[in-house]
Scaffold this motif. Structure first.
Motif, short mmCIF file in Angstrom:
data_model
loop_
_atom_site.label_atom_id
_atom_site.label_comp_id
_atom_site.label_asym_id
_atom_site.label_seq_id
_atom_site.Cartn_x
_atom_site.Cartn_y
_atom_site.Cartn_z
N MET A 35 0.77 -1.35 -0.09
CA MET A 35 0.13 0.02 0.01
C MET A 35 0.76 1.22 -0.05
O MET A 35 0.26 2.45 -0.31
N ARG A 36 2.15 1.27 0.34
CA ARG A 36 3.00 2.46 0.54
C ARG A 36 2.52 3.36 1.60
O ARG A 36 2.44 4.56 1.37
N VAL A 37 1.94 2.72 2.54
CA VAL A 37 1.40 3.37 3.74
C VAL A 37 2.20 3.06 4.97
O VAL A 37 2.25 1.79 5.29
N VAL A 38 2.70 3.98 5.70
CA VAL A 38 3.51 3.75 7.05
C VAL A 38 2.17 4.03 8.10
O VAL A 38 1.82 4.98 8.42
N ASN A 39 2.08 2.80 8.67
CA ASN A 39 0.89 2.49 9.77
C ASN A 39 1.51 2.86 10.91
O ASN A 39 1.97 1.86 11.71
N ILE A 40 1.46 4.14 11.63
CA ILE A 40 1.73 4.47 12.84
C ILE A 40 1.16 3.71 13.85
O ILE A 40 1.40 3.52 15.30
N LEU A 184 -4.51 -14.54 -4.21
CA LEU A 184 -4.44 -13.34 -3.27
C LEU A 184 -3.20 -12.72 -3.20
O LEU A 184 -2.70 -11.70 -3.70
N GLY A 185 -2.21 -13.80 -3.25
CA GLY A 185 -0.76 -13.24 -3.20
C GLY A 185 -0.32 -12.63 -4.38
O GLY A 185 0.32 -11.80 -4.57
N LEU A 186 -0.75 -13.20 -5.65
CA LEU A 186 -0.48 -12.89 -6.91
C LEU A 186 -0.90 -11.41 -7.26
O LEU A 186 -0.20 -10.40 -7.63
N VAL A 187 -2.32 -10.97 -6.74
CA VAL A 187 -2.83 -9.75 -6.89
C VAL A 187 -2.18 -8.86 -6.10
O VAL A 187 -2.10 -7.75 -6.24
N MET A 188 -1.92 -9.05 -4.72
CA MET A 188 -1.22 -8.41 -3.82
C MET A 188 0.51 -7.96 -4.37
O MET A 188 0.79 -6.79 -4.56
N ARG A 189 0.99 -8.83 -5.11
CA ARG A 189 2.20 -8.53 -5.53
C ARG A 189 2.11 -7.72 -6.96
O ARG A 189 2.93 -6.75 -7.21
N ALA A 190 1.19 -7.98 -7.77
CA ALA A 190 0.84 -7.20 -8.91
C ALA A 190 0.60 -5.71 -8.26
O ALA A 190 0.95 -4.74 -9.03
N THR A 191 -0.27 -5.60 -7.45
CA THR A 191 -0.68 -4.21 -6.91
C THR A 191 0.75 -3.54 -6.58
O THR A 191 0.77 -2.43 -6.57
N GLN A 192 1.29 -4.35 -5.56
CA GLN A 192 2.76 -3.70 -5.15
C GLN A 192 3.69 -3.09 -6.29
O GLN A 192 4.25 -2.13 -6.15
N ALA A 193 3.73 -4.03 -7.34
CA ALA A 193 4.56 -3.65 -8.43
C ALA A 193 4.21 -2.46 -9.24
O ALA A 193 5.11 -1.62 -9.69
N PRO A 204 -9.15 -5.44 -8.28
CA PRO A 204 -10.04 -4.52 -7.42
C PRO A 204 -8.68 -3.92 -6.33
O PRO A 204 -8.82 -4.58 -5.28
N VAL A 205 -8.05 -3.04 -6.69
CA VAL A 205 -7.03 -2.49 -5.68
C VAL A 205 -7.41 -2.14 -4.42
O VAL A 205 -6.78 -2.30 -3.69
N GLU A 206 -8.50 -1.30 -4.12
CA GLU A 206 -9.02 -0.81 -3.12
C GLU A 206 -9.27 -2.00 -2.05
O GLU A 206 -9.23 -1.87 -1.10
N ARG A 207 -9.79 -3.21 -2.79
CA ARG A 207 -10.30 -4.50 -2.00
C ARG A 207 -8.96 -4.83 -1.48
O ARG A 207 -8.74 -5.43 -0.38
N VAL A 208 -8.11 -5.03 -2.57
CA VAL A 208 -6.55 -5.66 -2.05
C VAL A 208 -6.14 -4.67 -0.95
O VAL A 208 -5.34 -5.32 -0.07
N TYR A 209 -6.09 -3.50 -1.08
CA TYR A 209 -5.73 -2.72 -0.05
C TYR A 209 -6.21 -2.94 1.35
O TYR A 209 -5.54 -3.06 2.30
N ALA A 210 -7.61 -3.00 1.45
CA ALA A 210 -8.43 -3.27 2.58
C ALA A 210 -8.02 -4.88 3.27
O ALA A 210 -7.57 -4.84 4.26
N ILE A 211 -7.74 -5.75 2.35
CA ILE A 211 -7.35 -7.07 2.80
C ILE A 211 -6.00 -6.98 3.36
O ILE A 211 -5.72 -7.51 4.30
N THR A 212 -5.04 -6.21 2.62
CA THR A 212 -3.68 -6.07 3.10
C THR A 212 -3.59 -5.71 4.54
O THR A 212 -2.99 -6.01 5.31
#
Length: 308
Positions: A35-40, A184-193, A204-212
């Motif tokens: 997600m490129r999010v720093v979760n404090i 799931l891992g494939l779409v997460m890696r694709a979204t990351q790349a 569905p990138v937003e759904r992938v972000y929520a799951i991640t």
């Protein structure tokens, strides 16, 4: 007793710390990598998992194994669900902007912490381990009659601590299997790349972000459930896991799961050994200095990729 048995004891304590730290830091690294999010607020999800573990274990009653088993399943699911709701209601509305999400998760940190204080209270409360057999550890010593096996007083551990190390290793292998072998891992890696390319291919990138985000928080909560029979649950316990997790992901490389696990083992073992022989404060100082050296000489971390 010689130095050797003390070193074995310190290493075992460090291995428990490393196991729990690896789970917590992998969750943080996963969120940043995809997600490129720093979760404090990551440490507060850890704390929430411990508090929920106490509440579930005391509510179930009976043999400690029943309550602990229920907490092991329910606490990560509840925390993961809360994190997913947070992503959909807050982070999504901020369009995952790095600066604004940092501010938002800082606010989330204080909200979770203060709500826990109001509902749970300031007391530290224990969760009874499902099993906790004391295991003596032998040592070999050379004497007048040659090498002999002795049983030094105080050199031992518990079956539960060994189970924590084994459980963390199995869970980390499961995370790797999900990332490397599943859809799931494939779409997460694709979204990351490449987020834009993933959108173009209908992911569905937003759904992938929520799951991640939920998975990352769930891993932190799972780590807390494992450690809470050793360290009591209290509303301020999220600070140290957050600090150490950031140290680990910086050293290992932001978004790199192998680097995160290796750095967690390094930091966890050194923290355990230095804390036993010197002081926990010195362990944190050395870890912070190590981060400074990594940032100076290898800013991308041990396994991170240099920005193009």
């Amino acid at each position: 007793m010689d130095l050797g048995p003390y070193l074995v004891l310190a290493t075992l304590e460090g291995a428990v710390t490393a196991a729990v730290l690896a789970l917590t830091a992998v969750g943080l690294s996963l969120v940043f990598g995809v997600m490129r999010v720093v979760n404090i607020a990551h440490g507060e999800f850890f704390m929430l998992g411990a508090v929920l573990a106490w509440w579930i274990a005391t509510s179930v009653g009976g043999h400690p194994a029943f309550g602990f088993g229920a907490a092991l399943i329910m606490a990560p699911l509840i925390v993961g669900g809360l994190a997913m709701a947070t992503d959909m209601t807050i982070l999504k509305r901020l369009d995952y902007d790095p600066e604004r999400t940092i501010v938002a998760t800082i606010g989330l940190l204080y909200i979770i912490q203060q709500m826990t204080l109001m509902g749970y209270g300031p007391e530290a409360r224990p969760v009874e381990a499902p099993f906790n057999t004391r295991l003596a550890i032998p040592w070999f010593e050379h004497g007048p009659e040659g090498w002999q096996m002795i049983w030094p007083w105080g050199l031992g551990t518990t079956s539960y601590k060994l189970a924590v190390i084994g459980a963390a290793a199995l869970i980390l292998c499961g995370v790797w299997a999900v990332m490397a072998r599943t859809h799931l891992g494939l779409v997460m890696r694709a979204t990351q790349a490449d987020r834009e390319m993933a959108l173009a291919f209908g992911i569905p990138v937003e759904r992938v972000y929520a799951i991640t985000f939920g998975l990352g928080a769930g891993l932190a909560a799972l780590a807390a459930v494992l450690i809470v029979p050793i360290q009591q649950a209290h509303y301020l316990m999220g600070a140290d896991p957050l600090l150490l997790s950031f140290i680990v992901v910086i050293i290992g490389g932001l978004g790199s799961l192998p680097g995160t696990v290796l750095a967690a083992v390094l930091i966890g073992l050194s923290d355990g050994i230095i804390s036993v022989f010197f002081s926990p404060t010195l362990a944190k100082i050395i870890a912070t200095l190590l981060v400074a050296l990594v940032l100076v000489f290898r800013p991308q971390g041990l396994f991170g990729k240099r920005a193009a």
